[in-house]
Enzyme design. Structure first.
Site, PDB file in Angstrom:
ATOM      1  N   ALA A 183       0.840  -1.217   0.000  1.00 47.84           N
ATOM      2  CA  ALA A 183       0.000   0.000   0.000  1.00 47.84           C
ATOM      3  C   ALA A 183       0.867   1.256   0.000  1.00 47.84           C
ATOM      4  O   ALA A 183       1.928   1.253   0.617  1.00 47.84           O
ATOM      5  CB  ALA A 183      -0.902   0.001   1.226  1.00 47.84           C
ATOM      6  N   ASP A 197       9.260  -3.777  -0.104  1.00 46.54           N
ATOM      7  CA  ASP A 197       9.449  -2.326  -0.025  1.00 46.54           C
ATOM      8  C   ASP A 197       9.137  -1.986   1.437  1.00 46.54           C
ATOM      9  O   ASP A 197       8.025  -1.626   1.794  1.00 46.54           O
ATOM     10  CB  ASP A 197       8.476  -1.629  -0.988  1.00 46.54           C
ATOM     11  CG  ASP A 197       8.724  -0.136  -1.087  1.00 46.54           C
ATOM     12  OD1 ASP A 197       9.873   0.292  -0.895  1.00 46.54           O
ATOM     13  OD2 ASP A 197       7.765   0.606  -1.350  1.00 46.54           O
ATOM     14  N   GLY A 208       0.258   1.340  -3.305  1.00 49.32           N
ATOM     15  CA  GLY A 208       0.166   0.658  -4.595  1.00 49.32           C
ATOM     16  C   GLY A 208       1.076   1.187  -5.690  1.00 49.32           C
ATOM     17  O   GLY A 208       0.955   0.776  -6.843  1.00 49.32           O
ATOM     18  N   CYS A 216      12.907   3.901   1.734  1.00 47.50           N
ATOM     19  CA  CYS A 216      13.073   5.306   1.360  1.00 47.50           C
ATOM     20  C   CYS A 216      13.849   6.003   2.471  1.00 47.50           C
ATOM     21  O   CYS A 216      13.490   7.082   2.917  1.00 47.50           O
ATOM     22  CB  CYS A 216      11.728   5.963   1.074  1.00 47.50           C
ATOM     23  SG  CYS A 216      10.573   5.784   2.405  1.00 47.50           S
TER      24      CYS A 216
HETATM   25  N1  SAM Z   1       5.252  -0.266  -1.773  1.00 40.17           N
HETATM   26  C1  SAM Z   1       4.381   0.842  -1.449  1.00 40.17           C
HETATM   27  C2  SAM Z   1       4.238   1.715  -2.669  1.00 40.17           C
HETATM   28  O1  SAM Z   1       5.113   1.699  -3.537  1.00 40.17           O
HETATM   29  O2  SAM Z   1       3.206   2.410  -2.789  1.00 40.17           O
HETATM   30  C3  SAM Z   1       4.860   1.605  -0.229  1.00 40.17           C
HETATM   31  C4  SAM Z   1       5.060   0.697   0.949  1.00 40.17           C
HETATM   32  S1  SAM Z   1       5.523   1.502   2.434  1.00 40.17           S
HETATM   33  C5  SAM Z   1       7.174   1.894   2.148  1.00 40.17           C
HETATM   34  C6  SAM Z   1       5.627   0.146   3.540  1.00 40.17           C
HETATM   35  C7  SAM Z   1       4.350  -0.583   3.820  1.00 40.17           C
HETATM   36  O3  SAM Z   1       4.602  -1.636   4.784  1.00 40.17           O
HETATM   37  C8  SAM Z   1       3.262   0.279   4.437  1.00 40.17           C
HETATM   38  O4  SAM Z   1       2.102   0.207   3.648  1.00 40.17           O
HETATM   39  C9  SAM Z   1       3.013  -0.337   5.810  1.00 40.17           C
HETATM   40  O5  SAM Z   1       1.661  -0.305   6.185  1.00 40.17           O
HETATM   41  C10 SAM Z   1       3.496  -1.754   5.640  1.00 40.17           C
HETATM   42  N2  SAM Z   1       3.912  -2.396   6.907  1.00 40.17           N
HETATM   43  C11 SAM Z   1       3.990  -1.827   8.135  1.00 40.17           C
HETATM   44  N3  SAM Z   1       4.389  -2.741   9.047  1.00 40.17           N
HETATM   45  C12 SAM Z   1       4.559  -3.897   8.393  1.00 40.17           C
HETATM   46  C13 SAM Z   1       4.946  -5.217   8.795  1.00 40.17           C
HETATM   47  N4  SAM Z   1       5.248  -5.494  10.040  1.00 40.17           N
HETATM   48  N5  SAM Z   1       5.005  -6.168   7.843  1.00 40.17           N
HETATM   49  C14 SAM Z   1       4.717  -5.876   6.558  1.00 40.17           C
HETATM   50  N6  SAM Z   1       4.361  -4.651   6.126  1.00 40.17           N
HETATM   51  C15 SAM Z   1       4.269  -3.686   7.027  1.00 40.17           C
END
Ligand code: SAM
Length: 439
Positions: free
Chosen positions: A96, A162, A98, A215
């Site tokens: 998310a 990511d 996306g 990031c």
């Molecule tokens: N890949 C996305 C994009 O390009 O739009 C952005 C992703 S953001 C950097 C990281 C995501 O990891 C967030 O949506 C967050 O909710 C989720 N996240 C948070 N804690 C997590 C966990 N313990 N395991 C997996 N995902 C997690």
């Protein structure tokens, strides 16, 4: 940062006084752009200024996604390490809202399957909305914990992590990220990233590719973290070719190789990406054909078939009153995965069955598979398109009858129902534009 950047610290600090560049990534299935291109992506373009994207109907039609430029380097990693003509099984684990999932969908072949996962429920809903706008059918959106993917042992050709991170690379774009930063949080993120990698690692095939990105700049979440993690696993890091003019920094640390993007060197935000191949024996899980999805009646299928381009490529399934369209080649896998994980959405919703009526689904208006000219089409001006997207009701009369599409610049925005003397706006209420200011 002063230690790692040395004499370049001033340039780095100055870059943070400049506005962040604005970039978009187009949906090649819907749109073409004639703008200055992001050097490492065929689909990335820079804009001179930041428009009010919410008030651009093309944005709601899924013509483009607003995404900062550095992260589009994912495209180079994929093109240089994977055969994208092949039918691949790909997992975007932390997906998310996306950005990278929609980018992946534009790069993968139509017989590939993307599992786009987000563990936080409300974020998974936003992800599903953005995936639907992009219009692909070869995707399942799940809301599962990373550890749940251990059930899919050795299944994926590619996994993208990511990872959630301390967000240093977004300080310029999002000043709030600065207030959330602390050394403790960096360490917490670092541990969580290794845990996520451990959780999802079994799901990768032997010789499969894991792409890791953040990031943020610090080594504890990037090269050092990967290097520590890699010592306990059989992995081979891959090098990505990139011309010097792109100003991307190659980082080698122990066994790890990664690529760092600094805002004073590239026209983009802070970003880190690395890719490695799994060199461990992994027996693949057997896909059990037992799981089934319900088939609609022949009458419904016969009525719905002409709605789509290339109908022979698809199958239709029924979930309660909803008819979904899923690529034929992927159907058994989609059914199998849906039983093992927590799916939020799969394929593309085509219609809802109500008594003997088929009410077209909003997602289908945005699908790249729709045969639009099967339906009545109304072209809207910009002002009418925005009124439609705000869900103002009865904003035009019509002599047409039945369900029809509304378009802006030849792209579908959604459905209306022509009742003869008036037209009902079928835009989903929860998607409508709520912004009140005008350009
Ligand atoms: N890949 C996305 C994009 O390009 O739009 C952005 C992703 S953001 C950097 C990281 C995501 O990891 C967030 O949506 C967050 O909710 C989720 N996240 C948070 N804690 C997590 C966990 N313990 N395991 C997996 N995902 C997690």
């Amino acid at each position: 940062m002063t230690n790692s950047l040395g004499k370049y610290w001033d340039q780095f600090a100055q870059a943070h006084q400049q506005p962040a560049p604005v970039s978009i990534r187009i949906n090649p299935a819907k749109y073409k752009a004639d703008l200055p291109r992001v050097p490492w992506s065929d689909y990335g373009f820079y804009l001179n200024e930041r428009p009010v994207f919410t008030l651009d109907p093309l944005f709601h039609a899924g013509a483009y996604y607003v995404q900062e430029a550095s992260s589009l380097f994912l495209e180079q990693v994929l093109k240089q390490t994977a055969d994208l003509t092949q039918p691949l099984r790909v997992l975007d684990l932390c997906a998310a809202p996306g950005g990278k999932s929609t980018h992946l969908l534009s790069l993968l072949s139509p017989d590939s399957l993307l599992i786009s996962n987000e563990v936080i429920r409300p974020r998974a809903q936003i992800l599903w909305e953005n995936i639907q706008k992009w219009g692909h059918t070869n995707v399942v959106v799940t809301n599962s914990d990373p550890s749940a993917f251990q059930k899919l042992k050795g299944y994926f050709d590619i996994i993208l992590v990511d990872a959630p991170c301390s967000g240093e690379g977004l300080f310029r774009k999002d000043p709030e990220a600065q207030t959330e930063w602390s050394e403790e949080n960096v360490m917490l993120c670092s541990q969580r990233q290794r845990r996520i990698l451990n959780d999802v690692w079994p799901a990768l095939k032997q010789n499969g590719l894991l792409i890791y990105s953040t990031c943020t700049y610090n080594r504890f979440e990037n090269e050092e973290n990967l290097s520590t993690w890699a010592k306990e696993h059989a992995v081979e890091f891959v090098s990505i070719q990139q011309p010097e003019a792109w100003n991307i920094e190659t980082i080698s640390f122990g066994p790890s190789v990664g690529y760092r993007f600094y805002p004073h060197r590239v026209q983009g935000e802070g970003f880190f990406i690395s890719a490695f191949i799994k060199k461990e024996n992994t027996d693949g899980v057997r896909i059990k054909p037992g799981a089934r999805l319900n088939t609609p009646t022949t009458n419904v299928i016969d009525r719905i078939k002409p709605w789509t381009k290339e109908p022979d490529r698809f199958r239709w399934v029924q979930q309660d009153d909803l008819i979904l369209q899923i690529p034929d080649l992927l159907l058994s896998e989609v059914a199998w995965i849906s039983n093992l994980l927590y799916p939020i959405g799969k394929g593309t919703a085509v219609a809802e069955v109500k008594h003997d009526k088929l009410i077209p689904a909003h997602a289908f208006a945005l699908s790249n598979a729709i045969q639009s000219d099967f339906f009545q089409i109304t072209d809207l001006s910009e002002a009418d398109a925005i009124a439609y997207l705000r869900k103002d009701t009865q904003f035009f009369d019509s002599t047409q009858k039945g369900f029809g599409l509304v378009q802006y610049h030849n792209l579908n925005l959604g459905w209306v129902n022509h009742l003869g003397n008036r037209t009902n706006n079928l835009y989903p209420s929860n998607w409508r534009i709520r912004m009140t200011t005008h350009r």
